[in-house]
Each structure stands twice: as C-alpha cells, then as structure tokens.
Design a protein around this motif. Structure first.
Motif, PDB file in Angstrom:
ATOM      1  N   UNK A  32      -4.553  -3.806   3.218  1.00 40.61           N
ATOM      2  CA  UNK A  32      -5.172  -3.141   2.069  1.00 40.61           C
ATOM      3  C   UNK A  32      -4.120  -2.621   1.101  1.00 40.61           C
ATOM      4  N   UNK A  33      -3.007  -2.108   1.625  1.00 41.07           N
ATOM      5  CA  UNK A  33      -1.936  -1.623   0.758  1.00 41.07           C
ATOM      6  C   UNK A  33      -1.342  -2.775  -0.051  1.00 41.07           C
ATOM      7  N   UNK A  34      -1.105  -3.912   0.599  1.00 39.89           N
ATOM      8  CA  UNK A  34      -0.570  -5.080  -0.104  1.00 39.89           C
ATOM      9  C   UNK A  34      -1.547  -5.576  -1.166  1.00 39.89           C
ATOM     10  N   UNK A  35      -2.847  -5.553  -0.845  1.00 38.35           N
ATOM     11  CA  UNK A  35      -3.874  -5.960  -1.810  1.00 38.35           C
ATOM     12  C   UNK A  35      -3.888  -5.025  -3.017  1.00 38.35           C
ATOM     13  N   UNK A  36      -3.675  -3.741  -2.753  1.00 38.60           N
ATOM     14  CA  UNK A  36      -3.658  -2.750  -3.833  1.00 38.60           C
ATOM     15  C   UNK A  36      -2.475  -2.996  -4.771  1.00 38.60           C
ATOM     16  N   UNK A  37      -1.293  -3.241  -4.191  1.00 38.22           N
ATOM     17  CA  UNK A  37      -0.119  -3.531  -5.010  1.00 38.22           C
ATOM     18  C   UNK A  37      -0.337  -4.817  -5.802  1.00 38.22           C
ATOM     19  N   UNK A  38      -0.932  -5.815  -5.167  1.00 33.74           N
ATOM     20  CA  UNK A  38      -1.216  -7.091  -5.824  1.00 33.74           C
ATOM     21  C   UNK A  38      -2.161  -6.893  -7.002  1.00 33.74           C
ATOM     22  N   UNK A  39      -3.194  -6.046  -6.810  1.00 34.50           N
ATOM     23  CA  UNK A  39      -4.166  -5.793  -7.879  1.00 34.50           C
ATOM     24  C   UNK A  39      -3.501  -5.098  -9.069  1.00 34.50           C
ATOM     25  N   UNK A  40      -2.622  -4.149  -8.777  1.00 32.77           N
ATOM     26  CA  UNK A  40      -1.904  -3.442  -9.848  1.00 32.77           C
ATOM     27  C   UNK A  40      -0.980  -4.412 -10.578  1.00 32.77           C
ATOM     28  N   UNK A  68       1.264   6.560   3.906  1.00 31.72           N
ATOM     29  CA  UNK A  68       0.901   5.475   3.002  1.00 31.72           C
ATOM     30  C   UNK A  68       1.187   5.835   1.547  1.00 31.72           C
ATOM     31  N   UNK A  69       0.979   7.116   1.161  1.00 31.44           N
ATOM     32  CA  UNK A  69       1.195   7.521  -0.228  1.00 31.44           C
ATOM     33  C   UNK A  69       2.654   7.320  -0.626  1.00 31.44           C
ATOM     34  N   UNK A  70       3.578   7.726   0.263  1.00 31.25           N
ATOM     35  CA  UNK A  70       5.005   7.571  -0.026  1.00 31.25           C
ATOM     36  C   UNK A  70       5.409   6.106   0.012  1.00 31.25           C
ATOM     37  N   UNK A  71       4.825   5.347   0.928  1.00 25.39           N
ATOM     38  CA  UNK A  71       5.114   3.915   1.011  1.00 25.39           C
ATOM     39  C   UNK A  71       4.637   3.220  -0.261  1.00 25.39           C
ATOM     40  N   UNK A  74       7.097   3.941  -3.060  1.00 21.36           N
ATOM     41  CA  UNK A  74       8.290   3.103  -2.962  1.00 21.36           C
ATOM     42  C   UNK A  74       8.017   1.699  -3.508  1.00 21.36           C
ATOM     43  N   UNK A  75       6.919   1.099  -3.060  1.00 21.99           N
ATOM     44  CA  UNK A  75       6.604  -0.278  -3.457  1.00 21.99           C
ATOM     45  C   UNK A  75       6.291  -0.391  -4.951  1.00 21.99           C
ATOM     46  N   UNK A  76       5.575   0.589  -5.493  1.00 28.82           N
ATOM     47  CA  UNK A  76       5.262   0.561  -6.917  1.00 28.82           C
ATOM     48  C   UNK A  76       6.526   0.722  -7.756  1.00 28.82           C
ATOM     49  N   UNK A  95       7.263  -9.539  -0.499  1.00 27.40           N
ATOM     50  CA  UNK A  95       6.986 -10.144   0.803  1.00 27.40           C
ATOM     51  C   UNK A  95       6.990  -9.044   1.861  1.00 27.40           C
ATOM     52  N   UNK A  96       5.956  -9.039   2.702  1.00 28.63           N
ATOM     53  CA  UNK A  96       5.843  -8.065   3.786  1.00 28.63           C
ATOM     54  C   UNK A  96       5.812  -8.834   5.099  1.00 28.63           C
ATOM     55  N   UNK A  97       6.704  -8.488   6.012  1.00 28.68           N
ATOM     56  CA  UNK A  97       6.825  -9.251   7.258  1.00 28.68           C
ATOM     57  C   UNK A  97       6.961  -8.305   8.450  1.00 28.68           C
TER      58      UNK A  97
END
Length: 209
Positions: A32-40, A68-71, A74-76, A95-97
């Motif tokens: 879900x976090x990756x999907x959120x970053x992708x959507x943004x 998750x908020x801090x992660x 970082x990603x944003x 990429x998340x692995x």
C-alpha cells in the motif's frame, strides 16, 4: 510554500538532533505504501514527459511493523529530488526489494530510488548529507530546495537502524539506496486480516512491476 518548507525542515532537524524525535511502531502494508508513492508520482503534472516506475521485488512479507509516516517522508523526499533533477524523457524509478534478515522475525527491505537525470559531481556527493548543502550549477540555481532534505533523510534512516548511500555521475544520473530492517507483523495481525478480506494481500506475493 518554499519558506514554509524551510521552516518545517529546520524544526524537524532540530527535533531529531535534540533527541526528541520518536519513531512509532505500527503495522503497515509495504504494498500500500508503494502504491501511494506511485499514485503521487503519476498525479504530478509533467510537461517534460518523464518516465516514472515503482517496482516491488520478492516481497514475501507485506505487513510489517515500523514508522510508516517517517518511511513515507523519506521516500517522498528521494522521489521528489529524483524528479526535480531530471529532464525530458528521463527515467525515475523506485525499487523495493525484500531480503532475509539475520534476526529472527525480521526482514531487511532495500529501497532504491534512481534516475537518469543531471547527476552530481563526486565532490558534492561526499557532502550531500550535510545540512544546507546544495550543488550549484545552471540547473539547481533555479530549482527550489532547502538543502535540508537529504540531511533529514539520512538521520531518519539511521534512527530506524538502517544505512543509506548515494552513487551519482554528472550527466548520467543518481542512485540512492537505503536498507532498513522491519519486524514482521504477527499472523493474527489486524492489518493482515483486513488486507486478506479486501483481497489486497496475496499469499507468497512475488512482486509488481
């Protein structure tokens, strides 16, 4: 907006350096976090027609425990930087692995944010995590930034017990890699049950690209 961003970053840095920043420990879904970053990523207007990708690899444990908020912060920050310093047709990829951890009940997650943009000099890469550092050239001079984002990012990654590195070549692009260990959520976790009911969590989730 630029002034507000600067103030918020200074306050955030002060809180971290004074030891007042506390990481939360909550269940979150990596997918879900990756999907959120992708959507943004994809929702941002882009006159440069830059290519954007978010890829998940070998994710066998989707529901993890961490901040998750801090992660997300970082990603944003990393993806925003990658887009900021790319040109027409350039590629930005996250990429998340998942990798095994030496600690029982944990997994190691590697995040890579890379681009085929303007890149940086080796001299600046050595200073990139210092507060208020920004490389000066014909592109960055006209690009908004506080010079605090990478310093905050490194501090947050280390606060999570992780490591971060930057590899960049001028005119070729930049790759930022950070790795953090997360505790695996228990089998009876509320988040896992909800994801299963909604069909968002597949058994043996292999990846998304």
């Amino acid at each position: 907006q630029h002034l507000l961003s600067l103030i918020n970053n200074v306050l955030d840095m002060n809180k971290i350096e004074s030891g007042k920043a506390v990481l939360s420990q909550e269940e979150f879904s990596l997918t879900e976090l990756a999907d959120e970053i992708d959507a943004i990523f994809r929702s941002q207007p882009d006159s440069k027609q830059r290519r954007k990708e978010v890829v998940l690899k070998d994710i066998d444990h989707d529901i993890l425990i961490g901040d998750m908020m801090r992660l997300r912060q970082i990603l944003l920050n990393l993806t925003s930087n990658a887009l900021k310093y790319t040109n027409d047709g350039d590629l930005t990829r996250m990429v998340v692995c998942e990798r095994p951890s030496s600690r029982d009940g944990y997994v190691s997650v590697t995040f890579v944010v890379e681009d085929s943009g303007i890149g940086m000099t080796k001299e600046f890469v050595e200073r990139i995590f210092e507060p208020f550092e920004r490389e000066r050239n014909e592109v960055t001079t006209f690009t908004e930034g506080t010079g605090l984002g990478m310093a905050i990012t490194k501090t947050l990654v280390e606060l999570m017990g992780g490591t971060i590195s930057v590899d960049s070549e001028l005119g070729v692009g930049t790759k930022v890699t950070f790795e953090v260990e997360f505790k695996i959520a228990p089998e009876n976790s509320v988040r896992r049950d909800k994801a299963m009911r909604e069909g968002k969590l597949a058994s043996g989730f292999a990846g998304k690209g």
